[in-house]
Write a protein that holds these residues in place. Structure first.
Motif, PDB file in Angstrom:
ATOM      1  N   UNK A 165      35.480   0.455   9.299  1.00 26.19           N
ATOM      2  CA  UNK A 165      34.990   1.800   9.599  1.00 26.19           C
ATOM      3  C   UNK A 165      35.821   2.856   8.870  1.00 26.19           C
ATOM      4  N   UNK A 166      37.139   2.628   8.781  1.00 25.62           N
ATOM      5  CA  UNK A 166      37.984   3.580   8.059  1.00 25.62           C
ATOM      6  C   UNK A 166      37.591   3.657   6.591  1.00 25.62           C
ATOM      7  N   UNK A 167      37.176   2.540   6.015  1.00 28.74           N
ATOM      8  CA  UNK A 167      36.700   2.553   4.624  1.00 28.74           C
ATOM      9  C   UNK A 167      35.400   3.361   4.517  1.00 28.74           C
ATOM     10  N   UNK A 168      34.534   3.213   5.504  1.00 30.42           N
ATOM     11  CA  UNK A 168      33.286   3.991   5.547  1.00 30.42           C
ATOM     12  C   UNK A 168      33.601   5.479   5.656  1.00 30.42           C
ATOM     13  N   UNK A 169      34.610   5.834   6.472  1.00 30.36           N
ATOM     14  CA  UNK A 169      35.025   7.233   6.609  1.00 30.36           C
ATOM     15  C   UNK A 169      35.458   7.810   5.269  1.00 30.36           C
ATOM     16  N   UNK A 170      36.170   7.003   4.490  1.00 29.70           N
ATOM     17  CA  UNK A 170      36.660   7.475   3.202  1.00 29.70           C
ATOM     18  C   UNK A 170      35.593   7.556   2.127  1.00 29.70           C
ATOM     19  N   UNK A 171      34.510   6.835   2.317  1.00 26.31           N
ATOM     20  CA  UNK A 171      33.471   6.722   1.294  1.00 26.31           C
ATOM     21  C   UNK A 171      32.334   7.718   1.484  1.00 26.31           C
ATOM     22  N   UNK A 172      31.982   8.007   2.720  1.00 28.40           N
ATOM     23  CA  UNK A 172      30.775   8.798   3.017  1.00 28.40           C
ATOM     24  C   UNK A 172      31.163  10.075   3.767  1.00 28.40           C
ATOM     25  N   UNK A 173      30.629  11.236   3.359  1.00 25.36           N
ATOM     26  CA  UNK A 173      30.980  12.485   4.041  1.00 25.36           C
ATOM     27  C   UNK A 173      30.524  12.516   5.493  1.00 25.36           C
ATOM     28  N   UNK A 174      31.253  13.286   6.299  1.00 28.30           N
ATOM     29  CA  UNK A 174      30.984  13.360   7.738  1.00 28.30           C
ATOM     30  C   UNK A 174      29.645  14.016   8.047  1.00 28.30           C
ATOM     31  N   UNK A 175      29.355  15.174   7.437  1.00 30.45           N
ATOM     32  CA  UNK A 175      28.186  15.957   7.868  1.00 30.45           C
ATOM     33  C   UNK A 175      27.293  16.400   6.713  1.00 30.45           C
ATOM     34  N   UNK A 176      27.861  17.001   5.689  1.00 32.50           N
ATOM     35  CA  UNK A 176      27.031  17.507   4.590  1.00 32.50           C
ATOM     36  C   UNK A 176      26.705  16.360   3.639  1.00 32.50           C
ATOM     37  N   UNK A 177      25.428  16.021   3.461  1.00 31.93           N
ATOM     38  CA  UNK A 177      25.036  14.842   2.674  1.00 31.93           C
ATOM     39  C   UNK A 177      25.428  14.921   1.199  1.00 31.93           C
ATOM     40  N   UNK A 178      25.757  13.768   0.652  1.00 31.89           N
ATOM     41  CA  UNK A 178      25.975  13.607  -0.788  1.00 31.89           C
ATOM     42  C   UNK A 178      24.933  12.598  -1.268  1.00 31.89           C
ATOM     43  N   UNK A 179      23.816  13.104  -1.812  1.00 29.41           N
ATOM     44  CA  UNK A 179      22.679  12.251  -2.145  1.00 29.41           C
ATOM     45  C   UNK A 179      22.955  11.305  -3.313  1.00 29.41           C
ATOM     46  N   UNK A 180      24.018  11.541  -4.057  1.00 27.72           N
ATOM     47  CA  UNK A 180      24.378  10.629  -5.156  1.00 27.72           C
ATOM     48  C   UNK A 180      24.856   9.279  -4.618  1.00 27.72           C
ATOM     49  N   UNK A 181      25.222   9.238  -3.347  1.00 24.92           N
ATOM     50  CA  UNK A 181      25.710   7.992  -2.741  1.00 24.92           C
ATOM     51  C   UNK A 181      24.591   7.113  -2.183  1.00 24.92           C
ATOM     52  N   UNK A 182      23.346   7.573  -2.290  1.00 25.56           N
ATOM     53  CA  UNK A 182      22.242   6.881  -1.608  1.00 25.56           C
ATOM     54  C   UNK A 182      22.155   5.405  -1.990  1.00 25.56           C
ATOM     55  N   UNK A 183      22.074   4.579  -0.966  1.00 28.82           N
ATOM     56  CA  UNK A 183      21.899   3.126  -1.136  1.00 28.82           C
ATOM     57  C   UNK A 183      20.960   2.651  -0.044  1.00 28.82           C
ATOM     58  N   UNK A 184      20.189   1.625  -0.344  1.00 28.64           N
ATOM     59  CA  UNK A 184      19.210   1.147   0.634  1.00 28.64           C
ATOM     60  C   UNK A 184      19.119  -0.371   0.595  1.00 28.64           C
ATOM     61  N   UNK A 185      18.314  -0.897   1.485  1.00 34.34           N
ATOM     62  CA  UNK A 185      18.077  -2.333   1.571  1.00 34.34           C
ATOM     63  C   UNK A 185      16.584  -2.573   1.424  1.00 34.34           C
ATOM     64  N   UNK A 186      16.217  -3.735   0.920  1.00 38.54           N
ATOM     65  CA  UNK A 186      14.797  -4.054   0.746  1.00 38.54           C
ATOM     66  C   UNK A 186      14.079  -4.163   2.084  1.00 38.54           C
ATOM     67  N   UNK A 187      14.803  -4.574   3.113  1.00 36.56           N
ATOM     68  CA  UNK A 187      14.205  -4.707   4.452  1.00 36.56           C
ATOM     69  C   UNK A 187      15.189  -4.197   5.502  1.00 36.56           C
ATOM     70  N   UNK A 188      14.636  -3.711   6.604  1.00 40.12           N
ATOM     71  CA  UNK A 188      15.449  -3.330   7.756  1.00 40.12           C
ATOM     72  C   UNK A 188      14.760  -3.843   9.024  1.00 40.12           C
ATOM     73  N   UNK A 189      15.532  -4.036  10.058  1.00 40.31           N
ATOM     74  CA  UNK A 189      14.974  -4.429  11.351  1.00 40.31           C
ATOM     75  C   UNK A 189      14.871  -3.174  12.206  1.00 40.31           C
ATOM     76  N   UNK A 190      13.669  -2.914  12.720  1.00 34.17           N
ATOM     77  CA  UNK A 190      13.419  -1.690  13.472  1.00 34.17           C
ATOM     78  C   UNK A 190      13.245  -2.003  14.952  1.00 34.17           C
ATOM     79  N   UNK A 191      13.938  -1.239  15.783  1.00 35.87           N
ATOM     80  CA  UNK A 191      13.770  -1.346  17.237  1.00 35.87           C
ATOM     81  C   UNK A 191      12.746  -0.290  17.637  1.00 35.87           C
ATOM     82  N   UNK A 192      11.521  -0.723  17.868  1.00 37.55           N
ATOM     83  CA  UNK A 192      10.428   0.232  18.088  1.00 37.55           C
ATOM     84  C   UNK A 192      10.639   1.092  19.324  1.00 37.55           C
ATOM     85  N   UNK A 193      11.273   0.544  20.357  1.00 35.48           N
ATOM     86  CA  UNK A 193      11.496   1.336  21.571  1.00 35.48           C
ATOM     87  C   UNK A 193      12.418   2.517  21.281  1.00 35.48           C
TER      88      UNK A 193
END
Length: 200
Positions: free
Chosen positions: A134-162
Motif C-alpha cells: 500500500x505504501x508503494x501505491x501511495x507513492x505511485x498514485x496521487x491522493x485526490x487530483x487525478x493524473x490521467x497519464x497513469x491510467x492502467x486497466x485490466x481486460x476483465x474485472x469482477x463486478x459485485x452487482x449489489x
C-alpha cells in the motif's frame, strides 16, 4: 473502529452536513437572473450526472474489495480516491442548483476538504492492512487530483452487482437538489422565506 464502521459514520456525518447546508441555503438566493441563472442550474445538473456516472464507474472496480485488496486499475490507477472526487463534482452540481457559482464552488471545496479528513483516516486503516504494497501505491498514485497519464486497466474485472445497485441508490438523492431548490426559490419569490443574502 473497523473500516466499514468508519465509512458508516462518514455517511451519517455527510447526511447531517447536507441537512445543515440546506437549512442555511433557505435564506440565500442567487444574484444571477434570467438565462445566466438557468445556465448555471443546467451546468450543475450536468455535473451531478458526471458525478453519479463516475461513482458507478468506481464501484465497478472497488465494490466490496476496498478492505480486501489494493485496487490500482481503472479510476484507481489515476487517483487513490476517485469515488470522493466524483462525489465532490456531484456536490458542486448540487450547489449550482441554487443558480449561484459561489454556492457551487463552496460545495465543491467544502466537500473536497471534508473528504481529506476521511481519506487520511482510511489511509491509516489501509496502510496497517496492506503494509509495504500500500505504501508503494501511495507513492505511485496521487491522493485526490487525478493524473490521467497513469491510467492502467485490466481486460476483465469482477463486478459485485449489489454494490453497484447500492451506489446508484445512494447517488439518487443528488437529483433531489433540483426540485428542492426550485421549491425554495418559489417560496423566496412569494416572500414566504426571507432572503438574507444574495450571491453570484
Amino acid at each position: 473502529m473497523t473500516l466499514s464502521e468508519f465509512q458508516h459514520l462518514r455517511r451519517l456525518l455527510l447526511i447531517g452536513l447536507v441537512a445543515i447546508a440546506f437549512l442555511c441555503l433557505l435564506f440565500v438566493r442567487s444574484a444571477w437572473t434570467g438565462d445566466t441563472h438557468e445556465t448555471i442550474e443546467a451546468a450543475g445538473m450536468g455535473l451531478i450526472v458526471v458525478g453519479i456516472a463516475g461513482r458507478l464507474w468506481c464501484t465497478l472496480y472497488i465494490g466490496g474489495r476496498k478492505a480486501a485488496e489494493i485496487v490500482d486499475i481503472g479510476p484507481y490507477s489515476v487517483c487513490r480516491n476517485p469515488l470522493y472526487v466524483f462525489s465532490s463534482i456531484a456536490a458542486c452540481g448540487v450547489g449550482a442548483q441554487t443558480g449561484s457559482v459561489a454556492v457551487a464552488a463552496f460545495f465543491l471545496l467544502g466537500c473536497a476538504l471534508a473528504f481529506q479528513i476521511v481519506i487520511r483516516r482510511e489511509e491509516g486503516f489501509l496502510a496497517e492492512a496492506f503494509g509495504e504494497a500500500y505504501r508503494q501505491y501511495l507513492g505511485r498514485v496521487p491522493r485526490f487530483w487525478p493524473n490521467f497519464r497513469l491510467y492502467a486497466d485490466s481486460a476483465t474485472i469482477t463486478v459485485t452487482t449489489s454494490r453497484v445497485r447500492r451506489t446508484l441508490i445512494d447517488a439518487l438523492p443528488f437529483f433531489a437538489a433540483m426540485p428542492a431548490f426550485e421549491a425554495v426559490e418559489y417560496l423566496q419569490g412569494t416572500g414566504a422565506i426571507h432572503v438574507a443574502l444574495r450571491l453570484y
